[in-house]
Structure formats: C-alpha cells, structure tokens
Design an enzyme around this catalytic site. Structure first.
Site, short mmCIF file in Angstrom:
data_model
loop_
_atom_site.label_atom_id
_atom_site.label_comp_id
_atom_site.label_asym_id
_atom_site.label_seq_id
_atom_site.Cartn_x
_atom_site.Cartn_y
_atom_site.Cartn_z
N GLU A 51 0.81 -1.22 0.00
CA GLU A 51 0.00 0.00 0.00
C GLU A 51 0.85 1.27 0.00
O GLU A 51 0.43 2.30 -0.54
CB GLU A 51 -0.97 0.01 1.18
N PHE A 113 -11.56 -7.55 14.11
CA PHE A 113 -10.49 -8.00 13.23
C PHE A 113 -10.16 -6.91 12.20
O PHE A 113 -11.04 -6.40 11.52
CB PHE A 113 -10.89 -9.30 12.52
N GLN A 114 -8.90 -6.56 12.14
CA GLN A 114 -8.40 -5.51 11.23
C GLN A 114 -9.05 -4.16 11.45
O GLN A 114 -9.18 -3.36 10.53
CB GLN A 114 -8.51 -5.96 9.77
N LYS A 163 -17.67 -0.97 6.24
CA LYS A 163 -18.09 -2.00 5.29
C LYS A 163 -19.60 -1.97 5.09
O LYS A 163 -20.10 -2.12 3.97
CB LYS A 163 -17.64 -3.37 5.81
N MET A 476 24.37 8.65 2.12
CA MET A 476 24.25 9.96 2.76
C MET A 476 24.54 9.86 4.25
O MET A 476 25.18 10.74 4.83
CB MET A 476 22.85 10.53 2.51
C1 LIG Z 1 12.51 5.66 5.23
C2 LIG Z 1 13.80 6.30 5.58
N1 LIG Z 1 14.61 5.73 6.48
C3 LIG Z 1 15.80 6.30 6.78
C4 LIG Z 1 16.18 7.48 6.20
C5 LIG Z 1 17.52 8.13 6.56
N2 LIG Z 1 18.40 8.19 5.39
C6 LIG Z 1 18.52 9.30 4.64
S1 LIG Z 1 19.53 9.11 3.33
C7 LIG Z 1 19.87 7.51 3.77
C8 LIG Z 1 20.81 6.68 2.95
C9 LIG Z 1 20.29 6.37 1.62
O1 LIG Z 1 21.10 5.39 1.05
P1 LIG Z 1 20.92 4.94 -0.44
O2 LIG Z 1 19.50 4.69 -0.74
O3 LIG Z 1 21.83 3.82 -0.73
O4 LIG Z 1 21.34 6.23 -1.26
P2 LIG Z 1 22.74 7.00 -1.31
O5 LIG Z 1 22.75 8.03 -0.22
O6 LIG Z 1 23.83 5.98 -1.12
O7 LIG Z 1 22.76 7.63 -2.64
C10 LIG Z 1 19.18 7.16 4.93
C11 LIG Z 1 19.27 5.87 5.60
C12 LIG Z 1 15.28 8.05 5.28
N3 LIG Z 1 15.51 9.21 4.68
N4 LIG Z 1 14.11 7.43 4.98
#
Ligand SMILES: Cc1ncc(C[n+]2csc(CCOP(=O)(O)OP(=O)(O)O)c2C)c(N)n1
Lengths: 561, 140
Positions: A51, A113-114, A163, A476
C-alpha cells in the site's frame, strides 16, 4: 433508483474524472472491489505490491499530471501502510485522496479484526479526514474530499468508509463542491501589499528570488518567468521548485539549500532584498535562522497564511494564489537589469565549478561518479525527461545536475525525505505523463525499501527506466558519519543482492555497468527501449556530495570540500 | 529565556467528531501541554466553541493560531492574554448537613461570601459561589 454505497464511491470517482487509481484489496474494502469489477472500462485500477507503493505512485501521478492521485486500501494493516505516503504528500502539498475500508459500524471501537483508528492515526498528516458510516453520506463527503485535496494549498485527504456503508443502498446525486463555509483556500489579495512589494523590488540594488513548488502547483510558471525577465532578478530554486523554470534560463542561478549551489546560498546573505515565491523556508534551505538573510528586506508570496512568519520574519507578505498575485505584481514592477549582481552569481558558480562540479561530471579517477551518470543522462535525453529521485546522495546529485526544459519534471520526496519513494512514484509519474520519458534515480538502500513494485511494473508493463546508483552504502548517512562522527560507519554498509538477477526475475530487461566506457551506450539503449529497463551503475563507495552546509551552520558557511 | 505566559485560545468551528483531536494534535506536535480545554455550543447555530488555555510564548501562540485556523472546519480562532480576559469560575461545595447546624462559622462564611445554597438534603447540602478563582478558594 438506489445503488450500493460501494457503487456510489465509484460513481463519485467518475464524476471527478478519475480514470486511474492505485490500490490493494482486503476484507473491509471488498464491496468496493466487487463494484469496481463492473467499471473496469472506466477506471483503471493498478494493483501495487504494497500500500505504501500505492501512495507514492499516486503522488508521482499527481505531480507529473497536476491531477489528484487516488488510493484505495483495506482497513487495519492496509490503512496503516498508507501513512508514510500520506505524510509525504502532506508535507510536499500533493493532492491525494485515499479511500480506506473500515470494519462495520456496529464493530467500531471493539478491536474487531483488522480494525484500526485510521482517522486518529492520520489526523496530524492529512489536510482533512472523515469516517463515513452511512451510504447516504458518500457523495457529499467524497465531493468535499476532492475539493479540499485540490484547492488552496493542496494536500492529502483520507476517507474511511465502513463495510456496512459500502453495502447499504442509497440514492445517488452528485454535486461538485466549489466552496465550503469554514474553509478559505485562497486568501483575498491585498492591492496595497502588492504595491509595497513592488516598491521594494523597484528600489532594490541586489534583489534575489527563491522559488518553490508553489509556482508549479499554481500553474504560474509563465507568469513567474515574465516577472523575473521583466525585473532581471537572479532566481534560485528550492528542491521542489526545480523544473518550474528551465535549468538553462539565464536568470536561473541554481539551487538553494544544504547541498544546493554555492552562489545562491552564500549570496542569500549578501542580497538587499529576498523574495520568496511559493516556498516555505524549510530548515534545509535556511540553515541557521539566526544568521539567515538578516541584512535583507524580505517579501513572501504565499497561499498559506500559516507559512507567513513561521520560520523567517518577513517585511511584506503577499497572500494569495500566485496565478493571481504574480500578474498584479508584474504590472507594478519596473523593467530592470541587474547585470553586475548577476555576475556575482556567475563568479561563485565558477568557483564551485572548479572545486566541485568539474570533478563530479568529468572525473579522472577510475570509479564512475553519480554526477557523470546524471550528466550522461542529460546528454541522451537533452533535458526532456522526468527525473524521479529517491532520497540520499544520488537525490542531491540528481537535483544539482539534472537538466530540465519542462515544468513538472522533477519528482522527489522533499519535505519528508522518504526512502523508497522513487520506484513507485516513477510508475505513477509515467502513468500521469505517458508521452514523456520517466527515469528513476535510486540508491541501493532506497531501492530495497520498495523493490517489490518491480512486480507492478512487470504486471502493467509501464515503461519506466530505473537507474540504481550502487555504492554498497547508505551513502548519505555514511557521509555524515565520515564528516561528523569520526568515520565510525555504524550500520551503513550494505551487503547487496544481485539486483540485475532480481530485475530479470520480474522479466525486466537489465544491465549492470561498472566501466565508464559502457555508460553512455547503456543509457542510450535504456532510453531507446520502449519497455521498462533496469540499470545498475556501480559508483565510488565513499564519494561525498559537496558543497554542503552542515546542520546548524549559516548559509554563508557552505563548505566546498 | 523566551517569556511564556497564559493564553486563552477561542476557536469557533463547525462540529466534526475528529476536530478536537486535530486541534490538540497541533499542540502535541510542538510539545505543549494544554492547561484546560472546554468545548460547547456557541451563541451561533451549528457553530461550536473550543476554549483552550496554554502557557507559551507570544511567537508560538501566533503561529499556532494560524495553524488552527487552517483546519478545514475551523471558522476563526483568537487568542487573549490573562489581562484581556475575564475569568470567573463557578464553584460548588458539598458540605455535611450536620455541620451547618453544629458549626456556626459555616453560616457566616456563606453569608459573608455571598454564596448561594443550591440544594439541601438530610445528609448534605451544596453551596455555590461564582466569581474570581482567588475569592472562590477563600471560601474553603
Ligand atoms: C525511510 C527512511 N529511512 C531512513 C532514512 C535516513 N536516510 C537518509 S539518506 C539515507 C541513505 C540512503 O542510502 P541509499 O538509498 O543507498 O542512497 P545513497 O545516499 O547511497 O545515494 C538514509 C538511511 C530516510 N531518509 N528514509
């Protein structure tokens, strides 16, 4: 003649010209799905694999088409799986209507349920939400939902329908909402504020504009370009404003914000007038607020009164829809040129070019850089593609370097920074703009957050192009660990699967590139393909994104390395 | 230190089951606790009034008000400082009937504070005092 509540829902969708919805069935929404079976020729239902994917696809659809994205899900886990996408749409002002099934009204509050209190859960992340327990409410409430989602500052609306209300028989009469008593989507325009703003603009020696998504959401790109061309004011984009003005426009001076361009950030603290157009001074844009544009007068053109003085105190607030305020402002401002001031931006740009951009786009070391992938994509598409980026280093690189000629071409999760956004959003973006090339740029981390949507791509055949920039790291976060946590790489290294094999499993043509000499050729092949295409590019493991404003620092202190 | 003071927020809105939740979420989001909250029909037909008292800074309350006004069902929202509001409460005190006859000073208190007797039963009686909180407290 009476019809069932579930059929009434579909009739409402048809009245609102909805012909495409994203969803996933389940117990409490089954009456709706049963009615949908009779309307398959009028409403195309895209069966996603999760979803959350439905919400991001609806967002991508909304952002490439300008229409409302519609999502359907069942109660309980189906509904809770929508929350991330709804929160994302709320903070990025994306018009979306979510319809969830709910347990029968006699079971409400009994932990049936749900059963889950999705109204309570989504209250802080929706523009509006409502629970329907009687079929007779359906036309009125859905009409209200669509009106609220699209008008004023757009946003997500969730309608939860029990529902029994879906089974119940009702008369159907649809009336489109044009206004609501207690809701004022577009504040009245004050002519005197326009005059005040124009006076400041006409007097300014070093005016600077930052434009955001408001320009795109109000369809006022043309008006906006007219304003900047008449006044000659250098203009920079926020990440969501990107593509409102073509990237090679002579007054377009780049991106503001943490990983934006050097000139627009540093010169924010040197201008004498800052004009914010349809943007909201996010902290990723402003850095340290106590050291942000203190020397400048500030004008804010904005539709949402709650954004005025929220983060930055402004001198003149011009409330209203940009579509209406911009033409009034254009009449009042004098034709001008700010040649020397514009030159300042060019000077900073050449510093950035020499220290950062050249290395990013034309690297001499052996590993492929993210920047050169984006650069090669630009070369092949000539800036005519829609780029959907995920979240992380690759996102910043994509938004820094992608070329855009057309508006509504940059689709990314800005305010929430939702990893996993890009793959499903690209599906929606392609369906919202079928004639355009849609390329998703995703990190190896984010790709695995919604990787299951490859199944949706396979089943629908929607020809999106997927580029995974693989650094085997949560790049990042690793970059921050390197710069601010003594290189202690805590849980950021990823052992990745064979992505190409996975894509092949979904019968999607795929390729893995690790050598520079194959890059352009493969991008060409990908763009030429009329089908979905997956491309994994192995990039430098520990490359960093620069320039950068460290958190809490002033925009003046942007680091180039 | 940012100066905080009490603000009384009055919100006029159309009724909707979820609205109270929506409004309190705006305070929750900023980690502000609500000192008192009261909802009732207003003098206008179909329009409801919420009165909320919070202790925050002027800057915060201004932002909060615009965020409240932004909610779909909200018609208007206002805020006032303590200096700008008249706050009276109506206090009810339940007393054993026996003490009315046995303890003379209770009668005096009722007389001197202009309190009213609302109901009397063999076991207890209830007196009512309306006015400023400080004075009401004095009755005790
Ligand atoms: C759902 C979610 N969880 C954690 C983060 C924290 N976060 C921001 S950038 C990042 C790393 C992203 O890694 P990747 O997808 O490999 O991309 P890259 O930075 O290597 O280009 C994380 C964990 C986020 N933005 N969103």
């Amino acid at each position: 003649m009476k019809i069932s509540g579930s059929e009434a829902i579909i009739k409402c969708l048809i009245e609102e010209n909805v012909d495409l919805i994203y969803g996933y069935p389940g117990g409490a929404i089954m009456p709706f799905y049963d009615s949908l079976y009779n309307f398959q020729d009028q409403i195309n239902h895209i069966l996603v694999r999760h979803e959350q994917g439905a919400t991001h696809a609806a967002q991508g659809y909304a952002r490439s088409s300008g229409k409302i994205g519609v999502v359907v899900a069942t109660s309980g886990p189906g509904a809770t799986n929508l929350v991330t996408g709804i929160a994302d749409a709320q903070i990025d002002s994306t018009p979306m209507v979510c319809i969830t099934g709910q347990v029968s009204s006699n079971l409400l509050g009994t932990d049936a349920f749900q059963e889950t209190d999705i109204i309570g859960i989504t209250t802080p992340v929706t523009k509006w939400n409502y629970q329907i327990t009687k079929a007779s409410e359906i036309p009125e409430i859905l009409s209200k939902a669509f009106f609220i989602a699209r008008s004023g500052r757009p946003g997500p609306v969730l309608i939860d329908i029990t529902k029994d209300a879906q089974f119940e028989m009702t008369d159907f009469k649809y009336k489109k909402h044009k206004k609501l008593k207690s809701y004022n989507p577009e504040p009245k325009i004050s002519k005197s504020k326009i005059k005040d703003a124009a006076e400041l603009i006409n007097k300014a020696k070093k005016p600077f504009i930052i434009f955001g998504q408001g320009v795109i959401l109000s369809n006022s790109e043309k008006e906006f370009i007219k304003l900047i061309e008449k006044t000659g004011i250098p203009s920079a984009w926020t990440i969501l404003g990107l593509s409102a003005v073509s990237t090679d426009h002579y007054l377009n001076v780049g991106m503001v914000g943490m990983h934006g361009n050097y000139g627009p950030n540093v010169l924010t603290n040197k201008c004498d007038l800052l004009i914010a157009v349809g943007m909201r001074f996010d902290d990723r844009v402003t850095g340290n607020l106590n050291k942000y544009a203190k020397q400048a007068k500030i004008i804010h053109l904005e539709i949402d009164p709650a954004e005025i003085n929220k983060n930055v105190k402004v001198d003149v607030a011009v409330l209203g829809n940009l579509k209406n305020t911009l033409p009034l402002l254009i009449q009042e401002v004098k034709t001008n040129k700010h040649g020397n001031w514009l030159k300042k931006f060019r000077e900073y740009n050449s510093i950035e070019y020499n220290k950062v951009i050249k290395k990013d786009l034309f690297p001499t070391k052996d590993k492929i850089t993210m920047g050169e992938v984006i650069h090669q994509i630009n070369e092949v598409t000539n800036g005519n593609a829609i780029i959907v980026s995920d979240v992380g280093q690759h996102q910043m690189i994509a938004c820094r370097y992608a070329k855009f000629n057309e508006t509504k071409s940059n689709i990314t999760s800005g305010g929430l920074g939702t990893m996993g956004f890009a793959l499903p959003a690209a599906i929606g973006a392609k369906m919202g703009a079928p004639k355009r090339e849609v390329i998703a740029i995703i990190g190896d981390g984010g790709f695995q957050m919604t990787i299951q949507e490859l199944g949706t791509i396979f089943q629908t055949g929607v020809p999106v192009k997927i580029v995974v920039l693989n650094n085997d790291f949560l790049g990042m976060v690793r970059q921050w660990q390197q710069l601010f946590f003594d290189k202690r790489y805590s849980s950021t290294e990823m052992v990745n699967p064979d992505f190409v094999a996975i894509a092949k499993g979904y019968h999607i043509e795929s390729e893995k590139i690790s050598k520079r000499e194959n890059l352009k050729q493969s991008i060409k092949k990908m763009i030429d393909s009329p089908k979905p295409f997956f491309m994994e590019v192995v990039v430098g493991k520990e490359d960093n994104v620069f320039p950068m404003i460290p958190t809490g620092e002033s925009v003046s202190n942007m680091r180039l390395s | 230190m940012i100066k905080k003071e009490n603000y009384t927020v009055s919100i006029y809105a159309e009724n909707n089951i979820g609205l109270l939740n929506r409004i309190s979420a705006i305070f929750l989001k900023r980690h502000i606790s609500i000192d008192s909250i009261n909802s009732s029909p207003s003098e206008l037909d179909q329009v409801y009034r919420f009165v909320i008292v919070v202790c925050v800074s002027k800057k915060d309350i201004e932002k909060i008000i615009t965020q409240i006004e932004k909610q779909i069902e909200v018609i208007a929202a206002f805020f006032h400082t303590d200096q700008e509001t008249i706050f009276q409460e109506s206090a009810l005190y339940k007393v054993k009937s026996k003490s009315l006859f046995e303890e003379r000073h209770i009668q005096n208190i009722i007389k001197n504070s202009h309190a009213k007797i609302v109901t009397v039963s063999p076991e207890f009686f209830v007196i009512e005092k309306t006015g400023f909180r400080r004075r009401n407290r004095k009755v005790i």
